[in-house]
Design an enzyme around this catalytic site. Structure first.
Site, mmCIF file in Angstrom:
data_model
loop_
_atom_site.group_PDB
_atom_site.id
_atom_site.type_symbol
_atom_site.label_atom_id
_atom_site.label_comp_id
_atom_site.label_asym_id
_atom_site.label_seq_id
_atom_site.Cartn_x
_atom_site.Cartn_y
_atom_site.Cartn_z
ATOM 1 N N LYS A 211 0.751 -1.053 -0.054
ATOM 2 C CA LYS A 211 0.131 0.186 -0.041
ATOM 3 C C LYS A 211 0.984 1.337 -0.023
ATOM 4 O O LYS A 211 0.596 2.151 -0.556
ATOM 5 C CB LYS A 211 -0.994 -0.016 1.156
ATOM 6 C CG LYS A 211 -2.107 1.191 1.333
ATOM 7 C CD LYS A 211 -2.699 1.246 2.376
ATOM 8 C CE LYS A 211 -3.871 -0.008 2.496
ATOM 9 N NZ LYS A 211 -4.741 -0.144 3.503
ATOM 10 N N GLU A 217 10.087 -5.623 4.002
ATOM 11 C CA GLU A 217 10.480 -6.964 3.278
ATOM 12 C C GLU A 217 9.797 -6.973 1.904
ATOM 13 O O GLU A 217 10.760 -7.596 0.968
ATOM 14 C CB GLU A 217 9.447 -8.125 4.193
ATOM 15 C CG GLU A 217 9.818 -8.063 5.569
ATOM 16 C CD GLU A 217 8.831 -7.361 6.348
ATOM 17 O OE1 GLU A 217 8.711 -7.798 7.396
ATOM 18 O OE2 GLU A 217 8.461 -6.425 5.857
ATOM 19 N N GLY A 272 -5.191 -4.976 4.920
ATOM 20 C CA GLY A 272 -4.473 -5.824 4.062
ATOM 21 C C GLY A 272 -5.102 -7.314 4.193
ATOM 22 O O GLY A 272 -5.285 -7.979 3.139
ATOM 23 N N ARG A 273 -5.714 -7.795 5.347
ATOM 24 C CA ARG A 273 -6.137 -9.115 5.165
ATOM 25 C C ARG A 273 -7.525 -9.188 4.616
ATOM 26 O O ARG A 273 -8.166 -10.463 4.509
ATOM 27 C CB ARG A 273 -6.039 -9.488 6.778
ATOM 28 C CG ARG A 273 -7.013 -8.558 7.774
ATOM 29 C CD ARG A 273 -6.352 -8.897 9.055
ATOM 30 N NE ARG A 273 -7.062 -8.226 10.315
ATOM 31 C CZ ARG A 273 -6.481 -7.068 10.520
ATOM 32 N NH1 ARG A 273 -5.498 -6.606 10.036
ATOM 33 N NH2 ARG A 273 -7.315 -6.444 11.342
ATOM 34 N N GLU A 358 -5.027 -11.510 13.736
ATOM 35 C CA GLU A 358 -4.555 -10.337 13.594
ATOM 36 C C GLU A 358 -5.787 -9.226 13.792
ATOM 37 O O GLU A 358 -5.633 -8.319 14.209
ATOM 38 C CB GLU A 358 -4.043 -10.174 12.286
ATOM 39 C CG GLU A 358 -3.511 -8.701 11.987
ATOM 40 C CD GLU A 358 -2.547 -8.398 10.722
ATOM 41 O OE1 GLU A 358 -1.399 -8.979 10.658
ATOM 42 O OE2 GLU A 358 -3.253 -8.028 9.967
ATOM 43 N N HIS A 389 -2.792 -38.544 10.142
ATOM 44 C CA HIS A 389 -1.629 -39.602 10.431
ATOM 45 C C HIS A 389 -0.606 -38.666 11.282
ATOM 46 O O HIS A 389 0.350 -39.035 11.343
ATOM 47 C CB HIS A 389 -1.026 -39.966 8.989
ATOM 48 C CG HIS A 389 -1.963 -40.762 8.222
ATOM 49 N ND1 HIS A 389 -1.848 -42.006 8.390
ATOM 50 C CD2 HIS A 389 -2.823 -40.271 7.469
ATOM 51 C CE1 HIS A 389 -2.802 -42.708 7.743
ATOM 52 N NE2 HIS A 389 -3.213 -41.569 7.057
ATOM 53 N N LYS A 499 8.775 -4.777 13.954
ATOM 54 C CA LYS A 499 9.244 -4.090 12.711
ATOM 55 C C LYS A 499 10.122 -2.907 13.329
ATOM 56 O O LYS A 499 11.361 -2.742 12.742
ATOM 57 C CB LYS A 499 8.558 -3.839 11.751
ATOM 58 C CG LYS A 499 7.492 -4.966 11.314
ATOM 59 C CD LYS A 499 6.521 -4.596 10.279
ATOM 60 C CE LYS A 499 5.678 -5.648 9.647
ATOM 61 N NZ LYS A 499 4.759 -5.143 8.738
#
Length: 533
Positions: A211, A217, A272-273, A358, A389, A499
């Site tokens: 954005k 990152e 964002g999510r 979040e 399993h 961050k």
């Protein structure tokens, strides 16, 4: 610092909360198996269906009185009013003074925000996406050397990565092979190296999603990808053909070398999510086609309309949200397993981890006071057949009570149809086994107690439409919980702290003097790294 709770909150002293607490104690001793034995028609009462999505919540600790008590709590908390405020563009993200309008990204009627119909902006960007996607997939827009694009690489993190990756994976059986999709999120150079190592730069398109176009990152990976492309193709001019951006920062995009026609706008009223439905979904459209992307939007829109209009007791997101409240606050559960019986949905647990933890990982109410009740829980899971399993042992015989979501599709378009009945047999079997267990008086270690609650979600098909419905179902479920718990589900201040500390640490990693500015453990770790690098 949040104010510690000095007295009971309005939620926990409310008559509705107290009635649920008393009710939980009344029904706690009746097992799920006993409830089904007493009422074989239970599934018809505790299941809902919408456009090929069946939600069966009959294997939960519910009596005829439970759901009315839970929806009574929802009404007392003003849920219906909050739903309308969200759909009407009110700034319900109060800590950032923003509207929350991911629903506008898939709306087919006007949605106002500050008096402006934001769907006009949405349609403009969708048209821009369609033009770009068509040009790429038809070979009109080619790479720097004139070759058609064969691969798209999404560079993003968080919501700019998890949603597109999940959708591309889920829609693989419906693609025509025009494009392949790849994803880079981890700042570990191995992630980017592994992706570009299998690609031809001349036929690779990169989509950078950030954005602000400053996400550390993402931009580190984007600049590394830019250097790789220029080195491979031998020209800075190649950048403008091989990169697109999803952002709101036009200046930074221009500096990077991406032309305006390949910049797709984001808005501050989309978190964002919750952003898959925006131009963040550009890699999905490039990979599966614009028609598939529009079908994804249509599925979400169908769930939006259901959420906004359905009676609370017959409202899928409301029921799912209230079930989580029921278990977290009254049965003290601390996690929920998400178990897709579909390889194409194997990234769904990771997607829901961000969406739920979040959004609901908060200990402070909207007024800034500290809550006196549990909020949110741990979401975890893997594809169901593999998990049977491994960690299903904990689900069946462990001490924690862990509700589970079992998810499957009636049809499988893979072409390997012989396996699908076995897959579904396991899906059906696990719900029953979790509920009924298996007593064994002669060998206590072999006894499986049962009475483990689960939700079964059965889709007609895991196509774009039903994927859109499923993801919107979970989005709205989270909103329901946030209203009950008086949380802002749309900020994420906690994710920023690490961050910020990393920004302070980064310069010390190449300094000549020993690190001394942090706690003793951090200083020691930094100094050890510098000796061994």
């Amino acid at each position: 610092m949040p104010t510690p709770p000095t007295s009971k909150s309005p939620l926990t002293v409310s008559a509705e909360w107290q009635a649920l607490r008393a009710h939980q104690q009344q029904i706690a001793n009746a097992t799920l198996a006993e409830r089904f034995s007493a009422n074989p028609w239970r599934v018809s009462k505790f299941s809902l269906e919408l456009d090929g999505l069946l939600l069966d919540f009959s294997r939960h600790f519910l009596s005829d009185e439970t759901l009315p008590l839970l929806t009574g709590l929802a009404r007392a908390r003003g849920l219906q009013g909050w739903i309308e405020r969200m759909f009407n563009g009110a700034p319900i993200n109060h800590t950032e003074n923003r509207a929350v309008l991911h629903v506008a990204l898939r709306a087919d009627t006007p949605v106002l925000c500050g008096g402006h119909d934001v769907t006009l902006d949405v349609q403009r960007v969708l048209a821009q996406m369609e033009s770009f996607v068509t040009a790429i997939r038809n070979g009109v827009h080619t790479g720097h050397t004139g070759l058609r694009f064969t691969d798209v690489v999404n560079i993003g993190i968080g919501g700019s990565y998890l949603g597109p990756q999940l959708a591309c994976q889920a829609l693989r059986p419906y693609t025509d092979g025009t494009m392949r999709a790849h994803f880079v999120s981890n700042v570990d150079g191995e992630n980017l190296s592994a992706v570009v190592g299998q690609l031809n730069a001349a036929t690779t398109l990169f989509v950078i999603t950030s954005k602000t176009f400053t996400t550390q990152e993402t931009m580190t990976n984007a600049l590394a990808a830019r250097r790789w492309l220029v080195a491979q193709l031998g020209s800075e001019a190649a950048v403008g053909r091989h990169f697109a951006a999803v952002t709101s920062n036009t200046g930074k995009v221009a500096q990077f070398g991406i032309p305006p026609a390949q910049m797709f706008e984001m808005w501050d009223w989309v978190g964002g999510r919750y952003s898959l439905w925006s131009a963040v979904g550009l890699p999905v459209a490039l990979y599966a086609g614009m028609e598939a992307f529009r079908s994804l939007l249509a599925g979400a829109r169908a769930m939006d309309k259901h959420f906004r209009t359905a009676h609370l007791e017959r409202n899928m997101p409301v029921v799912l949200g209230l079930l989580d409240v029921w278990y977290i606050n009254f049965f003290k559960t601390q996690s929920r397993a998400v178990l897709p019986y579909a390889q194409a949905a194997s990234r769904l647990p990771a997607y829901l981890q961000q969406l739920e933890m979040e959004s609901l990982g908060k200990a402070v109410a909207r007024d800034g006071s500290r809550v006196d009740y549990a909020t949110g829980n741990i979401v975890w899971g893997e594809p169901g057949t593999d998990s049977q399993h491994s960690f299903f042992q904990l689900l069946h015989q462990g001490t924690p009570l862990i509700p589970a979501d079992l998810i499957a599709a009636c049809r499988n378009p893979s072409g390997f149809n012989a396996q699908h009945p076995l897959l579904l047999a396991n899906f059906f079997a696990q719900g029953e086994a979790l509920m009924n267990g298996k007593p064994d008086s002669n060998a206590p270690h072999a006894a499986v107690p049962g009475n483990r609650p689960s939700t079964s979600i059965l889709l007609e098909e895991l196509d774009a439409k039903h994927l859109g419905m499923l993801l919107a179902l979970y989005e709205h479920k989270v909103f329901v919980q946030s209203v009950i718990w008086d949380l802002n589900a749309f900020d994420q201040w906690g994710v920023a702290l690490g961050k910020q500390v990393a920004d302070r640490i980064l310069p010390t990693l190449t300094a000549s003097e020993p690190a001394t500015a942090f706690d003793a453990s951090t200083n020691g770790l930094i100094n050890y790294y510098r000796q061994k690098r």
